[in-house]
Design a protein around this motif. Structure first.
Motif, PDB file in Angstrom:
ATOM      1  N   GLU A 136       0.841  -1.196   0.000  1.00 53.11           N
ATOM      2  CA  GLU A 136       0.000   0.000   0.000  1.00 53.11           C
ATOM      3  C   GLU A 136       0.876   1.246   0.000  1.00 53.11           C
ATOM      4  O   GLU A 136       1.170   1.814   1.029  1.00 53.11           O
ATOM      5  CB  GLU A 136      -0.903   0.002   1.226  1.00 53.11           C
ATOM      6  CG  GLU A 136      -1.879  -1.124   1.254  1.00 53.11           C
ATOM      7  CD  GLU A 136      -2.680  -1.127   2.534  1.00 53.11           C
ATOM      8  OE1 GLU A 136      -2.811  -0.068   3.170  1.00 53.11           O
ATOM      9  OE2 GLU A 136      -3.163  -2.205   2.903  1.00 53.11           O
ATOM     10  N   VAL A 137       1.297   1.646  -1.163  1.00 49.61           N
ATOM     11  CA  VAL A 137       2.128   2.840  -1.291  1.00 49.61           C
ATOM     12  C   VAL A 137       1.213   4.030  -1.574  1.00 49.61           C
ATOM     13  O   VAL A 137       0.393   3.978  -2.479  1.00 49.61           O
ATOM     14  CB  VAL A 137       3.164   2.666  -2.424  1.00 49.61           C
ATOM     15  CG1 VAL A 137       3.980   3.938  -2.604  1.00 49.61           C
ATOM     16  CG2 VAL A 137       4.052   1.473  -2.133  1.00 49.61           C
ATOM     17  N   VAL A 138       1.360   5.049  -0.804  1.00 47.47           N
ATOM     18  CA  VAL A 138       0.541   6.243  -0.994  1.00 47.47           C
ATOM     19  C   VAL A 138       1.246   7.137  -2.000  1.00 47.47           C
ATOM     20  O   VAL A 138       2.391   7.547  -1.786  1.00 47.47           O
ATOM     21  CB  VAL A 138       0.332   6.993   0.340  1.00 47.47           C
ATOM     22  CG1 VAL A 138      -0.503   8.236   0.143  1.00 47.47           C
ATOM     23  CG2 VAL A 138      -0.304   6.058   1.362  1.00 47.47           C
ATOM     24  N   ILE A 139       0.570   7.416  -3.110  1.00 49.10           N
ATOM     25  CA  ILE A 139       1.167   8.267  -4.146  1.00 49.10           C
ATOM     26  C   ILE A 139       0.655   9.695  -3.991  1.00 49.10           C
ATOM     27  O   ILE A 139      -0.451   9.909  -3.482  1.00 49.10           O
ATOM     28  CB  ILE A 139       0.881   7.721  -5.562  1.00 49.10           C
ATOM     29  CG1 ILE A 139      -0.635   7.571  -5.782  1.00 49.10           C
ATOM     30  CG2 ILE A 139       1.589   6.408  -5.798  1.00 49.10           C
ATOM     31  CD1 ILE A 139      -1.012   7.263  -7.215  1.00 49.10           C
ATOM     32  N   PRO A 140       1.460  10.662  -4.412  1.00 45.73           N
ATOM     33  CA  PRO A 140       1.011  12.055  -4.291  1.00 45.73           C
ATOM     34  C   PRO A 140      -0.133  12.341  -5.261  1.00 45.73           C
ATOM     35  O   PRO A 140      -0.270  11.657  -6.268  1.00 45.73           O
ATOM     36  CB  PRO A 140       2.269  12.852  -4.651  1.00 45.73           C
ATOM     37  CG  PRO A 140       3.114  11.938  -5.439  1.00 45.73           C
ATOM     38  CD  PRO A 140       2.800  10.554  -4.966  1.00 45.73           C
ATOM     39  N   PRO A 141      -0.941  13.346  -4.994  1.00 45.82           N
ATOM     40  CA  PRO A 141      -2.066  13.655  -5.884  1.00 45.82           C
ATOM     41  C   PRO A 141      -1.562  14.184  -7.230  1.00 45.82           C
ATOM     42  O   PRO A 141      -0.463  14.714  -7.337  1.00 45.82           O
ATOM     43  CB  PRO A 141      -2.829  14.735  -5.116  1.00 45.82           C
ATOM     44  CG  PRO A 141      -1.835  15.336  -4.203  1.00 45.82           C
ATOM     45  CD  PRO A 141      -0.876  14.244  -3.869  1.00 45.82           C
ATOM     46  N   GLU A 142      -2.410  14.004  -8.254  1.00 45.69           N
ATOM     47  CA  GLU A 142      -2.065  14.466  -9.595  1.00 45.69           C
ATOM     48  C   GLU A 142      -2.089  15.995  -9.620  1.00 45.69           C
ATOM     49  O   GLU A 142      -3.014  16.619  -9.121  1.00 45.69           O
ATOM     50  CB  GLU A 142      -3.080  13.906 -10.593  1.00 45.69           C
ATOM     51  CG  GLU A 142      -2.800  14.263 -12.021  1.00 45.69           C
ATOM     52  CD  GLU A 142      -3.859  13.689 -12.953  1.00 45.69           C
ATOM     53  OE1 GLU A 142      -4.184  14.361 -13.927  1.00 45.69           O
ATOM     54  OE2 GLU A 142      -4.366  12.585 -12.668  1.00 45.69           O
ATOM     55  N   VAL A 143      -1.041  16.567 -10.204  1.00 40.51           N
ATOM     56  CA  VAL A 143      -0.938  18.033 -10.273  1.00 40.51           C
ATOM     57  C   VAL A 143      -1.473  18.497 -11.614  1.00 40.51           C
ATOM     58  O   VAL A 143      -1.060  18.010 -12.652  1.00 40.51           O
ATOM     59  CB  VAL A 143       0.539  18.485 -10.099  1.00 40.51           C
ATOM     60  CG1 VAL A 143       0.653  19.992 -10.221  1.00 40.51           C
ATOM     61  CG2 VAL A 143       1.091  18.002  -8.772  1.00 40.51           C
ATOM     62  N   ARG A 144      -2.425  19.407 -11.572  1.00 43.09           N
ATOM     63  CA  ARG A 144      -2.978  19.973 -12.807  1.00 43.09           C
ATOM     64  C   ARG A 144      -2.670  21.462 -12.850  1.00 43.09           C
ATOM     65  O   ARG A 144      -2.722  22.134 -11.835  1.00 43.09           O
ATOM     66  CB  ARG A 144      -4.496  19.772 -12.853  1.00 43.09           C
ATOM     67  CG  ARG A 144      -4.884  18.319 -13.026  1.00 43.09           C
ATOM     68  CD  ARG A 144      -6.355  18.178 -13.217  1.00 43.09           C
ATOM     69  NE  ARG A 144      -7.052  18.666 -12.012  1.00 43.09           N
ATOM     70  CZ  ARG A 144      -8.348  18.872 -11.940  1.00 43.09           C
ATOM     71  NH1 ARG A 144      -9.097  18.670 -12.997  1.00 43.09           N
ATOM     72  NH2 ARG A 144      -8.900  19.278 -10.841  1.00 43.09           N
ATOM     73  N   ASN A 145      -2.356  21.932 -14.044  1.00 44.16           N
ATOM     74  CA  ASN A 145      -2.089  23.363 -14.192  1.00 44.16           C
ATOM     75  C   ASN A 145      -3.400  24.125 -14.059  1.00 44.16           C
ATOM     76  O   ASN A 145      -4.407  23.775 -14.671  1.00 44.16           O
ATOM     77  CB  ASN A 145      -1.441  23.646 -15.541  1.00 44.16           C
ATOM     78  CG  ASN A 145      -0.024  23.122 -15.595  1.00 44.16           C
ATOM     79  OD1 ASN A 145       0.633  23.021 -14.559  1.00 44.16           O
ATOM     80  ND2 ASN A 145       0.443  22.772 -16.781  1.00 44.16           N
ATOM     81  N   GLN A 146      -3.378  25.164 -13.288  1.00 43.32           N
ATOM     82  CA  GLN A 146      -4.564  25.985 -13.082  1.00 43.32           C
ATOM     83  C   GLN A 146      -4.714  26.949 -14.261  1.00 43.32           C
ATOM     84  O   GLN A 146      -3.717  27.345 -14.870  1.00 43.32           O
ATOM     85  CB  GLN A 146      -4.453  26.760 -11.763  1.00 43.32           C
ATOM     86  CG  GLN A 146      -4.366  25.873 -10.534  1.00 43.32           C
ATOM     87  CD  GLN A 146      -5.650  25.082 -10.311  1.00 43.32           C
ATOM     88  OE1 GLN A 146      -6.744  25.598 -10.470  1.00 43.32           O
ATOM     89  NE2 GLN A 146      -5.510  23.819  -9.961  1.00 43.32           N
TER      90      GLN A 146
END
Ligand SMILES: [Zn+2]
Length: 162
Positions: A136-146
């Motif tokens: 269970e590896v916690v991955i960082p959230p997906e970054v979207r350009n604003q």
């Protein structure tokens, strides 16, 4: 994390209970030491001048007015700290009054002991229940350009360019 806080508090309560049970004085030692320092500080001052039953004028570096009835001094320290300032201590001793009458009960050994009289019971918890498995590896959230214009990194003006 909560279990660490709980065990730390459990240990702290136990240590303070043991410490408080060893005291033989009526006032907590920390407060007693502060009061002794304040008594020493006022020893070289002139005797306070009594105006009424509770009002005194104390001449130290500057003149302060102590009102023993209202637990106050014009230096403001008594009101802020809850224990008599050096000016007030000078008046209390000069007037032959009991120091304990002017100390808030919350600074008494009795209150201290009551504060830590309850213990935090130990809990039988398996710490492994709360850890994650290796899969269970916690991955960082997906970054979207604003939307909007992207910010530019500007070089600060050194003052050489005109
Ligand atoms: Zn004062």
């Amino acid at each position: 994390m909560i279990d660490r806080i709980r065990s730390r508090l459990m240990n702290q309560f136990s240590e303070r209970r043991t410490c408080g049970n060893g005291w033989s004085s009526l006032i907590c030692p920390t407060i007693e030491n502060k009061l002794k320092e304040r008594i020493d500080a006022g020893k070289t001052w002139q005797p306070p001048i009594k105006s009424s039953e509770d009002l005194f004028e104390v001449h130290s570096i500057r003149t302060n007015i102590v009102d023993l009835g209202r637990f106050s001094c014009t230096c403001g320290r008594w009101r802020v700290e809850g224990i008599p300032c050096a000016h007030a201590m000078r008046c209390i001793i000069a007037d032959g009054r009991s120091i304990q009458d002017f100390i808030d009960p919350m600074f008494s050994v009795l209150f201290y002991r009551q504060s830590y009289s309850h213990n935090i019971p130990p809990v039988d918890v398996d710490i492994g229940d709360f850890t994650t498995a290796h899969e269970e590896v916690v991955i960082p959230p997906e970054v979207r350009n604003q939307p909007g214009r992207p910010k530019t990194n500007r070089i600060p003006n050194s003052g050489l360019v005109q």
